[in-house]
Design a protein around this motif. Structure first.
Motif, PDB file in Angstrom:
ATOM      1  N   ASP A 112       7.435 -10.131   2.480  1.00  0.00           N
ATOM      2  CA  ASP A 112       8.346 -10.126   3.645  1.00  0.00           C
ATOM      3  C   ASP A 112       7.823  -9.190   4.736  1.00  0.00           C
ATOM      4  O   ASP A 112       7.867  -9.515   5.926  1.00  0.00           O
ATOM      5  CB  ASP A 112       9.756  -9.677   3.221  1.00  0.00           C
ATOM      6  N   SER A 113       7.313  -8.015   4.322  1.00  0.00           N
ATOM      7  CA  SER A 113       6.802  -7.067   5.327  1.00  0.00           C
ATOM      8  C   SER A 113       5.576  -7.640   6.035  1.00  0.00           C
ATOM      9  O   SER A 113       5.444  -7.515   7.255  1.00  0.00           O
ATOM     10  CB  SER A 113       6.458  -5.728   4.680  1.00  0.00           C
ATOM     11  N   LEU A 114       4.672  -8.270   5.259  1.00  0.00           N
ATOM     12  CA  LEU A 114       3.476  -8.867   5.871  1.00  0.00           C
ATOM     13  C   LEU A 114       3.880  -9.892   6.939  1.00  0.00           C
ATOM     14  O   LEU A 114       3.316  -9.921   8.031  1.00  0.00           O
ATOM     15  CB  LEU A 114       2.603  -9.530   4.801  1.00  0.00           C
ATOM     16  N   LYS A 115       4.907 -10.688   6.618  1.00  0.00           N
ATOM     17  CA  LYS A 115       5.361 -11.716   7.578  1.00  0.00           C
ATOM     18  C   LYS A 115       5.941 -11.062   8.825  1.00  0.00           C
ATOM     19  O   LYS A 115       5.586 -11.405   9.944  1.00  0.00           O
ATOM     20  CB  LYS A 115       6.457 -12.580   6.917  1.00  0.00           C
ATOM     21  N   LEU A 119       0.789  -9.524   9.601  1.00  0.00           N
ATOM     22  CA  LEU A 119      -0.473  -8.955   9.109  1.00  0.00           C
ATOM     23  C   LEU A 119      -0.927  -9.696   7.853  1.00  0.00           C
ATOM     24  O   LEU A 119      -0.109 -10.314   7.165  1.00  0.00           O
ATOM     25  CB  LEU A 119      -0.265  -7.486   8.699  1.00  0.00           C
ATOM     26  N   ASP A 120      -2.222  -9.558   7.531  1.00  0.00           N
ATOM     27  CA  ASP A 120      -2.741 -10.075   6.252  1.00  0.00           C
ATOM     28  C   ASP A 120      -2.777  -8.953   5.224  1.00  0.00           C
ATOM     29  O   ASP A 120      -2.736  -9.187   4.018  1.00  0.00           O
ATOM     30  CB  ASP A 120      -4.172 -10.613   6.423  1.00  0.00           C
ATOM     31  N   THR A 121      -2.943  -7.722   5.702  1.00  0.00           N
ATOM     32  CA  THR A 121      -3.051  -6.555   4.812  1.00  0.00           C
ATOM     33  C   THR A 121      -2.307  -5.380   5.431  1.00  0.00           C
ATOM     34  O   THR A 121      -2.396  -5.164   6.648  1.00  0.00           O
ATOM     35  CB  THR A 121      -4.547  -6.135   4.682  1.00  0.00           C
ATOM     36  N   ILE A 122      -1.647  -4.624   4.575  1.00  0.00           N
ATOM     37  CA  ILE A 122      -0.948  -3.411   5.056  1.00  0.00           C
ATOM     38  C   ILE A 122      -1.858  -2.217   4.760  1.00  0.00           C
ATOM     39  O   ILE A 122      -2.347  -2.060   3.637  1.00  0.00           O
ATOM     40  CB  ILE A 122       0.420  -3.280   4.350  1.00  0.00           C
ATOM     41  N   GLU A 141       2.634   0.552 -10.699  1.00  0.00           N
ATOM     42  CA  GLU A 141       1.678  -0.396 -11.310  1.00  0.00           C
ATOM     43  C   GLU A 141       1.599  -1.674 -10.466  1.00  0.00           C
ATOM     44  O   GLU A 141       0.525  -2.228 -10.237  1.00  0.00           O
ATOM     45  CB  GLU A 141       2.127  -0.771 -12.720  1.00  0.00           C
ATOM     46  N   THR A 142       2.737  -2.136  -9.982  1.00  0.00           N
ATOM     47  CA  THR A 142       2.770  -3.349  -9.150  1.00  0.00           C
ATOM     48  C   THR A 142       1.964  -3.128  -7.874  1.00  0.00           C
ATOM     49  O   THR A 142       1.166  -3.994  -7.456  1.00  0.00           O
ATOM     50  CB  THR A 142       4.243  -3.696  -8.786  1.00  0.00           C
ATOM     51  N   ILE A 143       2.134  -1.965  -7.290  1.00  0.00           N
ATOM     52  CA  ILE A 143       1.423  -1.661  -6.039  1.00  0.00           C
ATOM     53  C   ILE A 143      -0.089  -1.590  -6.295  1.00  0.00           C
ATOM     54  O   ILE A 143      -0.891  -2.089  -5.495  1.00  0.00           O
ATOM     55  CB  ILE A 143       2.007  -0.371  -5.400  1.00  0.00           C
ATOM     56  N   ALA A 144      -0.480  -1.025  -7.433  1.00  0.00           N
ATOM     57  CA  ALA A 144      -1.918  -0.979  -7.770  1.00  0.00           C
ATOM     58  C   ALA A 144      -2.485  -2.405  -7.860  1.00  0.00           C
ATOM     59  O   ALA A 144      -3.595  -2.682  -7.396  1.00  0.00           O
ATOM     60  CB  ALA A 144      -2.121  -0.228  -9.086  1.00  0.00           C
ATOM     61  N   ARG A 145      -1.689  -3.346  -8.416  1.00  0.00           N
ATOM     62  CA  ARG A 145      -2.149  -4.753  -8.504  1.00  0.00           C
ATOM     63  C   ARG A 145      -2.234  -5.368  -7.100  1.00  0.00           C
ATOM     64  O   ARG A 145      -3.130  -6.134  -6.789  1.00  0.00           O
ATOM     65  CB  ARG A 145      -1.174  -5.608  -9.345  1.00  0.00           C
ATOM     66  N   LEU A 146      -1.287  -5.016  -6.242  1.00  0.00           N
ATOM     67  CA  LEU A 146      -1.278  -5.577  -4.878  1.00  0.00           C
ATOM     68  C   LEU A 146      -2.501  -5.103  -4.089  1.00  0.00           C
ATOM     69  O   LEU A 146      -2.989  -5.800  -3.210  1.00  0.00           O
ATOM     70  CB  LEU A 146       0.027  -5.196  -4.157  1.00  0.00           C
ATOM     71  N   GLY A 150      -5.627  -7.443  -2.416  1.00  0.00           N
ATOM     72  CA  GLY A 150      -5.951  -7.334  -0.989  1.00  0.00           C
ATOM     73  C   GLY A 150      -4.746  -7.344  -0.053  1.00  0.00           C
ATOM     74  O   GLY A 150      -4.893  -7.436   1.167  1.00  0.00           O
ATOM     75  N   LYS A 151      -3.548  -7.261  -0.633  1.00  0.00           N
ATOM     76  CA  LYS A 151      -2.349  -7.256   0.243  1.00  0.00           C
ATOM     77  C   LYS A 151      -2.148  -5.880   0.876  1.00  0.00           C
ATOM     78  O   LYS A 151      -1.467  -5.751   1.898  1.00  0.00           O
ATOM     79  CB  LYS A 151      -1.087  -7.584  -0.570  1.00  0.00           C
ATOM     80  N   ILE A 152      -2.694  -4.855   0.202  1.00  0.00           N
ATOM     81  CA  ILE A 152      -2.499  -3.466   0.625  1.00  0.00           C
ATOM     82  C   ILE A 152      -3.860  -2.781   0.550  1.00  0.00           C
ATOM     83  O   ILE A 152      -4.649  -3.071  -0.354  1.00  0.00           O
ATOM     84  CB  ILE A 152      -1.569  -2.754  -0.393  1.00  0.00           C
ATOM     85  N   ARG A 153      -4.131  -1.845   1.483  1.00  0.00           N
ATOM     86  CA  ARG A 153      -5.388  -1.080   1.373  1.00  0.00           C
ATOM     87  C   ARG A 153      -5.184   0.192   0.547  1.00  0.00           C
ATOM     88  O   ARG A 153      -5.937   0.473  -0.358  1.00  0.00           O
ATOM     89  CB  ARG A 153      -5.916  -0.729   2.767  1.00  0.00           C
ATOM     90  N   TYR A 154      -4.184   0.984   0.917  1.00  0.00           N
ATOM     91  CA  TYR A 154      -3.946   2.251   0.198  1.00  0.00           C
ATOM     92  C   TYR A 154      -2.453   2.391  -0.094  1.00  0.00           C
ATOM     93  O   TYR A 154      -1.621   1.819   0.611  1.00  0.00           O
ATOM     94  CB  TYR A 154      -4.412   3.445   1.040  1.00  0.00           C
TER      95      TYR A 154
END
Ligand SMILES: NC(=O)c1ccc[n+]([C@@H]2O[C@H](COP(=O)([O-])OP(=O)(O)OC[C@H]3O[C@@H](n4cnc5c(N)ncnc54)[C@H](OP(=O)(O)O)[C@@H]3O)[C@@H](O)[C@H]2O)c1
Length: 318
Positions: A112-115, A119-122, A141-146, A150-154
């Motif tokens: 939802d935030s990407l939309k 953006l393609d990546t946060i 753990e979920t964020i590490a998978r994201l 490639g949905k998130i950089r850091y």
């Protein structure tokens, strides 16, 4: 503008970041009163034009509204700022807010935030509050998978204490912590600042002007005229007995700010940035003129004598 490296990341953030809570508007539980979206877009674009290279937002600010405004404003910028947002506070059709850190919830929130942000990546994705506490590990753990997807950089966290930071560190390195820090809220100095410095966790400090208290305009009249849909009406720092103490502090700070031909807002920010552990101060802004004023804090160097004097005011107030 000066930049500082954010913890273990390759992001170099300007020492002033743009905060977007207030541009979420007034129509929700933690709003800041009515806000003109055109002013918000103009303020963001002015900040980018002035050299600010990152924006802090959150899904919950205006229940998605602030993220949409950031997306709209940035689309028209030729230089793209880095974008940091947050998850963990969800809402339903009745605008009722619920903290959630379960895998399905975080995964849906990032989409939802990407939309909304277009953006393609946060660049930086943060857990907003460590709540519900038992779900911290699942969210992290979920964020590490994201990140792997490639949905998130850091990834960073916000409002975590040292014990909660340690729990996250066991799973995946924490790039940044977003805590409150201002002349009025100094809790992090004792344990959090030294721990983050030792662990190379960047600190992006929020509410450095204590929601507008540490500014020249802060008076009893200003507080009396806050609209009822501005959550600051319910904030203890805006109510007696602290209100009088805060007004007195601002009067004392005005005398010091005069020595530098600076505003109280600039002094408050420069005071936060004295600490080398702080990567950047996030300044909440709702009008272009405000960021034109606060951005000058970057150049303000407070003398050791004035720092001592400010400390004396703060200790007396405490
Ligand atoms: N992670 C978290 O839990 C958390 C919590 C709080 C904030 N934050 C983040 O940190 C950002 C900054 O914190 P904040 O917005 O709470 O507080 P802040 O930056 O201390 O204060 C922002 C408010 O001060 C006033 N202001 C700004 N510049 C000014 C100037 N030059 N002269 C006079 N008044 C000025 C504006 O309010 P008015 O014009 O309405 O007076 C503005 O909305 C937020 O926007 C958000 O991105 C995060």
């Amino acid at each position: 503008m000066q930049t500082r490296k954010l913890g273990n990341s390759e992001l170099n953030l300007t020492v002033i970041g743009f905060g977007t809570w207030a541009i979420g508007g007034g129509d929700w539980a933690y709003g800041w009163g009515a806000q003109d979206d055109k002013q918000s877009v103009a303020a963001i674009q002015k900040a980018v034009e002035l050299g600010i290279n990152w924006i802090d937002t959150a899904a919950i600010y205006g229940l998605g509204h602030a993220e949409k405004i950031v997306g709209e404003a940035v689309r028209a910028c030729s230089t793209k700022p880095l974008i940091a947002t947050k998850c963990g506070l969800t809402w339903n059709s009745k605008k009722k807010i619920k903290p959630r850190l379960k895998k399905e919830s975080v995964t849906a929130e990032v989409e939802d935030s990407l939309k909304r942000l277009d953006l393609d990546t946060i660049d930086l994705y943060q857990i907003h509050w460590p709540n519900p506490e038992p779900e911290i590990e699942e969210a992290w753990e979920t964020i590490a998978r994201l990140i792997e997807q490639g949905k998130i950089r850091y990834a960073g966290v916000s409002n975590f204490n040292v014990e909660q930071l340690k729990r996250a560190q066991k799973i995946h390195p924490v790039t940044s912590l977003q805590p409150p820090y201002s002349m009025i809220k100094r809790k992090i100095e004792k344990e959090v600042l030294p721990y983050c410095s030792e662990q190379n966790i960047g600190i992006v400090a929020y509410s450095p002007m204590q929601k507008g208290i540490l500014t020249d305009k802060f008076t009893r009249e200003f507080v009396d005229h806050l609209p009822s849909d501005d959550h600051r009406v319910y904030d203890n720092e805006f109510k007696e007995p602290r209100l009088s103490l805060n007004i007195h502090l601002v009067e004392q700070l005005k005398n010091i700010a005069k020595n530098y031909e600076a505003s109280v807002a600039q002094l408050a920010l420069a005071w936060v940035l004295v600490h080398p552990e702080i990567t950047s101060a996030i300044v909440g802004t709702r009008k272009p003129e405000q960021i034109e004023d606060t951005v000058k804090a970057e150049e303000l160097k407070i003398s050791p004598e004035d720092l001592k004097q400010i400390d004396a005011f703060l200790n007396k107030k405490a």
